[in-house]
Enzyme design. Structure first.
Site, short mmCIF file in Angstrom:
data_model
loop_
_atom_site.label_atom_id
_atom_site.label_comp_id
_atom_site.label_asym_id
_atom_site.label_seq_id
_atom_site.Cartn_x
_atom_site.Cartn_y
_atom_site.Cartn_z
N ASP A 98 7.03 -3.46 -2.90
CA ASP A 98 7.53 -3.50 -1.52
C ASP A 98 7.86 -4.96 -1.17
O ASP A 98 8.99 -5.41 -1.35
CB ASP A 98 6.47 -2.89 -0.60
CG ASP A 98 6.91 -2.85 0.85
OD1 ASP A 98 8.13 -2.84 1.10
OD2 ASP A 98 6.06 -2.84 1.75
N TRP A 151 9.95 4.48 3.73
CA TRP A 151 8.52 4.70 3.45
C TRP A 151 8.40 5.82 2.43
O TRP A 151 8.88 6.93 2.65
CB TRP A 151 7.73 5.02 4.72
CG TRP A 151 6.27 5.15 4.38
CD1 TRP A 151 5.54 6.29 4.28
CD2 TRP A 151 5.38 4.07 4.05
NE1 TRP A 151 4.25 5.99 3.90
CE2 TRP A 151 4.13 4.64 3.75
CE3 TRP A 151 5.53 2.67 3.96
CZ2 TRP A 151 3.02 3.87 3.37
CZ3 TRP A 151 4.43 1.91 3.59
CH2 TRP A 151 3.20 2.51 3.30
P1 5GP Z 1 3.55 -5.13 -1.70
O1 5GP Z 1 4.04 -5.32 -0.29
O2 5GP Z 1 2.50 -6.13 -2.05
O3 5GP Z 1 4.70 -5.12 -2.68
O4 5GP Z 1 2.88 -3.71 -1.77
C1 5GP Z 1 1.54 -3.53 -1.36
C2 5GP Z 1 1.08 -2.12 -1.46
O5 5GP Z 1 1.48 -1.45 -0.27
C3 5GP Z 1 1.64 -1.26 -2.58
O6 5GP Z 1 0.94 -1.41 -3.80
C4 5GP Z 1 1.42 0.12 -2.00
O7 5GP Z 1 0.11 0.56 -2.25
C5 5GP Z 1 1.62 -0.10 -0.53
N1 5GP Z 1 2.99 0.33 -0.14
C6 5GP Z 1 4.06 -0.45 0.12
N2 5GP Z 1 5.13 0.30 0.43
C7 5GP Z 1 4.73 1.59 0.34
C8 5GP Z 1 5.40 2.86 0.55
O8 5GP Z 1 6.58 2.96 0.87
N3 5GP Z 1 4.64 3.97 0.37
C9 5GP Z 1 3.33 3.92 0.02
N4 5GP Z 1 2.67 5.08 -0.14
N5 5GP Z 1 2.66 2.75 -0.19
C10 5GP Z 1 3.36 1.60 -0.02
#
Ligand code: 5GP
Length: 171
Positions: A98, A151
């Site tokens: 993300d 999402w």
């Molecule tokens: P980052 O922002 O560090 O790339 O992601 C952090 C964490 O946020 C991911 O490992 C995931 O667990 C959660 N996350 C981010 N975007 C989503 C999404 O669209 N759906 C879900 N279920 N989790 C998300």
């Protein structure tokens, strides 16, 4: 925000496609490192195709009082496996990239173990400006499907899996 639902069937096929990309790339990992909890199930499916052992790490954005923090912190790591990771090729697996903060944090922490190489595999990448950057040592980045800034709802978060699959069939 728009939501996108994935079924277990779609996740399995996405993980298979990633494993096929890994094999085609010539990158032959010694070990899979799964970032918990989202990376656990994808990593386990990739293991079916790649046949490599899995180590698990846990990172979280909340502190001991359940308050959100600025950056991820380790809730579980693999110190005892430190020596085992030196000069090894690691496939780092998570469900979604993300903001990239988690992946950057984990890559940098893993590099302290002096692996030979680190590659990344995610089921989904969101095509958006990223907060995190990946060090140039990361030569391979495997992704099942790139999406916009939506999402994503994964099946393991479903309380009612039949309803979840219904919603997935409409998106
Ligand atoms: P980052 O922002 O560090 O790339 O992601 C952090 C964490 O946020 C991911 O490992 C995931 O667990 C959660 N996350 C981010 N975007 C989503 C999404 O669209 N759906 C879900 N279920 N989790 C998300």
């Amino acid at each position: 925000m728009e939501k996108r639902y994935f079924t277990y069937q779609q996740i399995h096929k996405s993980a298979q496609r990633i494993a096929e990309q890994v094999e085609a790339s010539g990158f032959d990992p010694d070990v899979i490192v799964a970032i918990g909890t989202g990376g656990f199930i994808p990593a386990r499916i990739m293991r079916t195709y790649l046949g490599k052992p899995i180590l698990a790490v846990g990172v979280a954005y909340y502190d001991i009082n359940d308050k959100p923090t600025e950056s991820p912190r380790k809730v579980q790591w693999i110190e005892e496996a430190e020596k085992k990771l030196s000069d090894k090729k690691i496939l780092l697996v998570d469900e979604v990239d993300d903001t990239r903060t988690t992946l950057e944090y984990c890559v940098r922490e893993l590099m302290r173990h002096h692996p030979e190489e680190i590659a990344i595999a995610v089921l989904n990448n969101k095509d958006k400006p990223k907060k995190g950057t990946l060090p140039s040592e990361v030569k391979h980045y495997f992704v099942g499907e790139t999406l916009g800034d939506t999402w994503i709802v994964y099946p393991w978060d479903a309380h009612d899996i039949d309803e979840h699959d219904q919603l997935a069939s409409h998106t």
